[in-house]
Write a protein that holds these residues in place. Structure first.
Motif, PDB file in Angstrom:
ATOM      1  N   ILE A 140      -2.305   3.145  11.187  1.00 29.97           N
ATOM      2  CA  ILE A 140      -0.991   3.612  10.456  1.00 29.97           C
ATOM      3  C   ILE A 140      -0.743   4.922  10.741  1.00 29.97           C
ATOM      4  CG2 ILE A 140       0.282   3.946   8.307  1.00 29.97           C
ATOM      5  CD1 ILE A 140       0.256   1.022   9.291  1.00 29.97           C
ATOM      6  N   PHE A 141      -1.861   5.792  10.696  1.00 34.63           N
ATOM      7  CA  PHE A 141      -1.529   7.248  10.672  1.00 34.63           C
ATOM      8  C   PHE A 141      -1.275   7.350  12.014  1.00 34.63           C
ATOM      9  CE2 PHE A 141      -3.022  11.490  12.230  1.00 34.63           C
ATOM     10  CZ  PHE A 141      -2.151  12.163  11.172  1.00 34.63           C
ATOM     11  N   THR A 142      -1.997   6.985  13.080  1.00 29.97           N
ATOM     12  CA  THR A 142      -1.822   7.126  14.412  1.00 29.97           C
ATOM     13  C   THR A 142      -0.301   6.718  14.964  1.00 29.97           C
ATOM     14  OG1 THR A 142      -3.974   6.731  14.955  1.00 29.97           O
ATOM     15  CG2 THR A 142      -2.606   6.761  16.899  1.00 29.97           C
ATOM     16  N   LEU A 143       0.151   5.549  14.540  1.00 31.67           N
ATOM     17  CA  LEU A 143       1.531   4.974  14.567  1.00 31.67           C
ATOM     18  C   LEU A 143       2.402   6.032  14.140  1.00 31.67           C
ATOM     19  CD1 LEU A 143       2.954   2.512  15.560  1.00 31.67           C
ATOM     20  CD2 LEU A 143       2.862   1.772  13.193  1.00 31.67           C
TER      21      LEU A 143
ATOM     22  N   ALA B  50       0.877  -1.148  -0.065  1.00 36.59           N
ATOM     23  CA  ALA B  50      -0.084  -0.149   0.052  1.00 36.59           C
ATOM     24  C   ALA B  50       0.879   1.169   0.059  1.00 36.59           C
ATOM     25  CB  ALA B  50      -1.091   0.051   1.318  1.00 36.59           C
ATOM     26  N   PHE B  51       0.343   2.318  -0.635  1.00 34.06           N
ATOM     27  CA  PHE B  51       0.921   3.670  -0.674  1.00 34.06           C
ATOM     28  C   PHE B  51      -0.031   4.445  -0.276  1.00 34.06           C
ATOM     29  CE2 PHE B  51       2.800   7.273  -1.958  1.00 34.06           C
ATOM     30  CZ  PHE B  51       4.550   7.203  -2.249  1.00 34.06           C
ATOM     31  N   LEU B  52       0.180   5.318   0.961  1.00 37.06           N
ATOM     32  CA  LEU B  52      -0.802   6.295   1.650  1.00 37.06           C
ATOM     33  C   LEU B  52      -0.078   7.686   1.948  1.00 37.06           C
ATOM     34  CD1 LEU B  52      -1.529   3.685   4.432  1.00 37.06           C
ATOM     35  CD2 LEU B  52      -2.861   3.860   2.448  1.00 37.06           C
ATOM     36  N   VAL B  53      -1.062   8.671   1.743  1.00 39.21           N
ATOM     37  CA  VAL B  53      -0.531   9.918   1.906  1.00 39.21           C
ATOM     38  C   VAL B  53      -1.837  10.479   2.994  1.00 39.21           C
ATOM     39  CG1 VAL B  53      -0.095  12.300   0.890  1.00 39.21           C
ATOM     40  CG2 VAL B  53       0.445  10.232  -0.362  1.00 39.21           C
ATOM     41  N   PHE B  54      -1.285  11.140   4.057  1.00 40.36           N
ATOM     42  CA  PHE B  54      -2.137  11.703   4.796  1.00 40.36           C
ATOM     43  C   PHE B  54      -1.767  13.409   5.174  1.00 40.36           C
ATOM     44  CE2 PHE B  54      -1.970   7.304   6.472  1.00 40.36           C
ATOM     45  CZ  PHE B  54      -3.589   6.978   6.259  1.00 40.36           C
TER      46      PHE B  54
ATOM     47  N   ILE C 190      -5.803  17.451  -3.317  1.00 42.40           N
ATOM     48  CA  ILE C 190      -7.362  17.323  -3.303  1.00 42.40           C
ATOM     49  C   ILE C 190      -7.761  17.527  -4.488  1.00 42.40           C
ATOM     50  CG2 ILE C 190      -9.282  18.304  -2.055  1.00 42.40           C
ATOM     51  CD1 ILE C 190      -7.252  19.325   0.258  1.00 42.40           C
ATOM     52  N   PHE C 191      -7.813  18.452  -5.213  1.00 43.75           N
ATOM     53  CA  PHE C 191      -8.433  18.643  -6.462  1.00 43.75           C
ATOM     54  C   PHE C 191      -7.998  17.938  -7.548  1.00 43.75           C
ATOM     55  CE2 PHE C 191      -9.439  22.262  -3.738  1.00 43.75           C
ATOM     56  CZ  PHE C 191     -10.871  22.170  -3.521  1.00 43.75           C
ATOM     57  N   ASN C 192      -6.668  17.530  -7.582  1.00 46.33           N
ATOM     58  CA  ASN C 192      -5.866  16.729  -8.786  1.00 46.33           C
ATOM     59  C   ASN C 192      -5.657  15.500  -8.439  1.00 46.33           C
ATOM     60  OD1 ASN C 192      -6.226  19.106 -10.564  1.00 46.33           O
ATOM     61  ND2 ASN C 192      -4.816  20.019  -8.958  1.00 46.33           N
ATOM     62  N   PHE C 193      -6.610  14.581  -7.903  1.00 48.09           N
ATOM     63  CA  PHE C 193      -6.235  13.290  -7.318  1.00 48.09           C
ATOM     64  C   PHE C 193      -5.764  12.200  -8.525  1.00 48.09           C
ATOM     65  CE2 PHE C 193     -10.757  13.138  -8.002  1.00 48.09           C
ATOM     66  CZ  PHE C 193     -10.858  12.186  -8.707  1.00 48.09           C
ATOM     67  N   GLU C 194      -6.200  12.758  -9.852  1.00 50.19           N
ATOM     68  CA  GLU C 194      -5.949  11.831 -11.085  1.00 50.19           C
ATOM     69  C   GLU C 194      -4.537  11.858 -11.113  1.00 50.19           C
ATOM     70  OE1 GLU C 194      -7.863  14.546 -11.281  1.00 50.19           O
ATOM     71  OE2 GLU C 194      -9.985  14.025 -11.568  1.00 50.19           O
ATOM     72  N   THR C 195      -3.879  13.243 -10.909  1.00 49.17           N
ATOM     73  CA  THR C 195      -2.292  13.376 -11.410  1.00 49.17           C
ATOM     74  C   THR C 195      -1.683  12.585 -10.192  1.00 49.17           C
ATOM     75  OG1 THR C 195      -2.779  15.654 -12.084  1.00 49.17           O
ATOM     76  CG2 THR C 195      -0.449  14.800 -11.260  1.00 49.17           C
ATOM     77  N   LEU C 196      -2.046  12.439  -8.902  1.00 46.46           N
ATOM     78  CA  LEU C 196      -1.742  11.783  -7.947  1.00 46.46           C
ATOM     79  C   LEU C 196      -1.337  10.187  -8.283  1.00 46.46           C
ATOM     80  CD1 LEU C 196      -3.119  12.908  -4.704  1.00 46.46           C
ATOM     81  CD2 LEU C 196      -0.871  13.361  -5.374  1.00 46.46           C
ATOM     82  N   HIS C 197      -2.585   9.714  -8.695  1.00 44.37           N
ATOM     83  CA  HIS C 197      -2.745   8.268  -9.072  1.00 44.37           C
ATOM     84  C   HIS C 197      -2.022   8.107 -10.368  1.00 44.37           C
ATOM     85  CE1 HIS C 197      -5.490   6.643  -6.104  1.00 44.37           C
ATOM     86  NE2 HIS C 197      -6.022   7.695  -6.230  1.00 44.37           N
ATOM     87  N   ALA C 198      -1.822   8.931 -11.348  1.00 51.40           N
ATOM     88  CA  ALA C 198      -1.101   8.772 -12.468  1.00 51.40           C
ATOM     89  C   ALA C 198       0.212   8.600 -12.081  1.00 51.40           C
ATOM     90  CB  ALA C 198      -1.696   9.888 -13.547  1.00 51.40           C
TER      91      ALA C 198
ATOM     92  N   PRO D 177      -6.959  11.187   5.026  1.00 48.46           N
ATOM     93  CA  PRO D 177      -6.290  10.463   3.844  1.00 48.46           C
ATOM     94  C   PRO D 177      -6.424  11.439   2.585  1.00 48.46           C
ATOM     95  CG  PRO D 177      -7.750   9.016   4.847  1.00 48.46           C
ATOM     96  CD  PRO D 177      -8.164  10.347   5.611  1.00 48.46           C
ATOM     97  N   ARG D 178      -5.138  11.606   1.895  1.00 47.89           N
ATOM     98  CA  ARG D 178      -5.199  12.185   0.466  1.00 47.89           C
ATOM     99  C   ARG D 178      -5.052  11.409  -0.709  1.00 47.89           C
ATOM    100  NH1 ARG D 178      -8.092  15.675   2.272  1.00 47.89           N
ATOM    101  NH2 ARG D 178      -7.487  17.383   3.637  1.00 47.89           N
ATOM    102  N   LEU D 179      -4.473  10.127  -0.201  1.00 52.60           N
ATOM    103  CA  LEU D 179      -4.282   9.290  -1.233  1.00 52.60           C
ATOM    104  C   LEU D 179      -4.187   7.791  -0.706  1.00 52.60           C
ATOM    105  CD1 LEU D 179      -3.374   8.078  -4.388  1.00 52.60           C
ATOM    106  CD2 LEU D 179      -0.996   8.360  -3.282  1.00 52.60           C
ATOM    107  N   THR D 180      -4.780   7.023  -1.093  1.00 57.18           N
ATOM    108  CA  THR D 180      -4.857   5.567  -0.369  1.00 57.18           C
ATOM    109  C   THR D 180      -4.938   4.645  -1.326  1.00 57.18           C
ATOM    110  OG1 THR D 180      -7.278   5.315  -0.218  1.00 57.18           O
ATOM    111  CG2 THR D 180      -5.801   5.854   1.763  1.00 57.18           C
ATOM    112  N   LYS D 181      -3.776   4.157  -1.924  1.00 61.73           N
ATOM    113  CA  LYS D 181      -3.505   2.914  -3.049  1.00 61.73           C
ATOM    114  C   LYS D 181      -3.206   1.593  -2.470  1.00 61.73           C
ATOM    115  CE  LYS D 181      -3.264   1.475  -7.098  1.00 61.73           C
ATOM    116  NZ  LYS D 181      -4.524   1.133  -7.781  1.00 61.73           N
ATOM    117  N   PHE D 182      -3.962   0.727  -2.743  1.00 64.47           N
ATOM    118  CA  PHE D 182      -3.651  -0.700  -2.063  1.00 64.47           C
ATOM    119  C   PHE D 182      -3.241  -1.633  -3.227  1.00 64.47           C
ATOM    120  CE2 PHE D 182      -5.880   1.092   1.623  1.00 64.47           C
ATOM    121  CZ  PHE D 182      -5.281   0.488   2.569  1.00 64.47           C
ATOM    122  N   TYR D 183      -2.530  -2.584  -2.941  1.00 67.76           N
ATOM    123  CA  TYR D 183      -1.922  -3.247  -4.062  1.00 67.76           C
ATOM    124  C   TYR D 183      -2.087  -4.725  -3.782  1.00 67.76           C
ATOM    125  CZ  TYR D 183       0.438   0.582  -6.085  1.00 67.76           C
ATOM    126  OH  TYR D 183       0.868   1.810  -6.484  1.00 67.76           O
TER     127      TYR D 183
END
Length: 193
Positions: free
Chosen positions: A35-38, A4-8, A121-129, A14-20
């Motif tokens: 995970i965030f708390t940790l 997983a790749f996460l951004v908080f 927040i507004f360009n999440f497509e770019t984050l994922h791409a 969460p600003r990005l959550t990608k699970f593989y």
């Protein structure tokens, strides 16, 4: 393998959550929260990698040779207002994962020019791409910054008018100018944790 790749942001949103890895939705939600708390409660100067909490860790009596693909490691970097977190198997190098996070941040900074949280927040497509150019199915396939940025631009997923256009380097979200100041690049600063 990367699981997983996460951004908080600093408030745990969460600003990005990608699970593989396939996980039950309830486990994903608990994992995101834990995970965030940790990570956010780690004292300054702490190491940037730590064992995964028991939620997904292999059982204590498990044969380690049979569980090489089980998530067991959390690697993270904290940049001004954001936490970038990778959950991986023990076969991944924590130092390589820290570099991977740095390349991801630098790619976003190049794509958005002084990236800020609002861009995420507004360009999440770019984050994922951007992540898709770097990681496929949990395997790192590209780390060359120029090729990653070119690949994202070729997809046409970068906003034509970035959210932060017209703002100074201290724009909303505020982590954009920090990398440039701290690392000689254009965007976020690593807080050394």
């Amino acid at each position: 393998m990367i699981n997983a790749f996460l951004v908080f942001n600093g408030q745990g949103q969460p600003r990005l959550t990608k699970f593989y890895t396939q996980l039950d939705t309830q486990i994903k939600q608990r994992l995101i929260s834990e995970i965030f708390t940790l990570v956010s409660n780690r004292p300054p100067g702490s190491c940037n990698f730590l064992p995964l909490p028991p939620l997904l860790a292999p059982p204590a009596n498990a044969d380690p040779q049979q569980h090489n693909d089980v998530p067991s490691l959390v690697t993270y970097r904290h940049y001004a207002t954001l936490y970038f977190i990778v959950i991986s198997t023990s076969t991944e190098s924590p130092l390589a994962l820290i570099d991977l996070i740095q390349v991801y941040v630098e790619a976003l900074d190049r794509l958005f020019e002084n990236v800020c949280e609002l861009d995420l927040i507004f360009n999440f497509e770019t984050l994922h791409a951007t992540l898709g150019e770097m990681i496929v199915g949990g395997v790192v396939v590209e780390t060359n910054l120029d090729r990653i940025v070119a690949g994202v631009k070729a997809q046409g997923t970068v906003a034509k008018r970035p959210v932060n256009e017209g703002r100074g380097s201290g724009g909303a979200g505020g982590f954009a100018s920090a990398v440039g100041a701290g690392l000689g690049m254009g965007g976020m600063v690593w807080h050394g944790r």
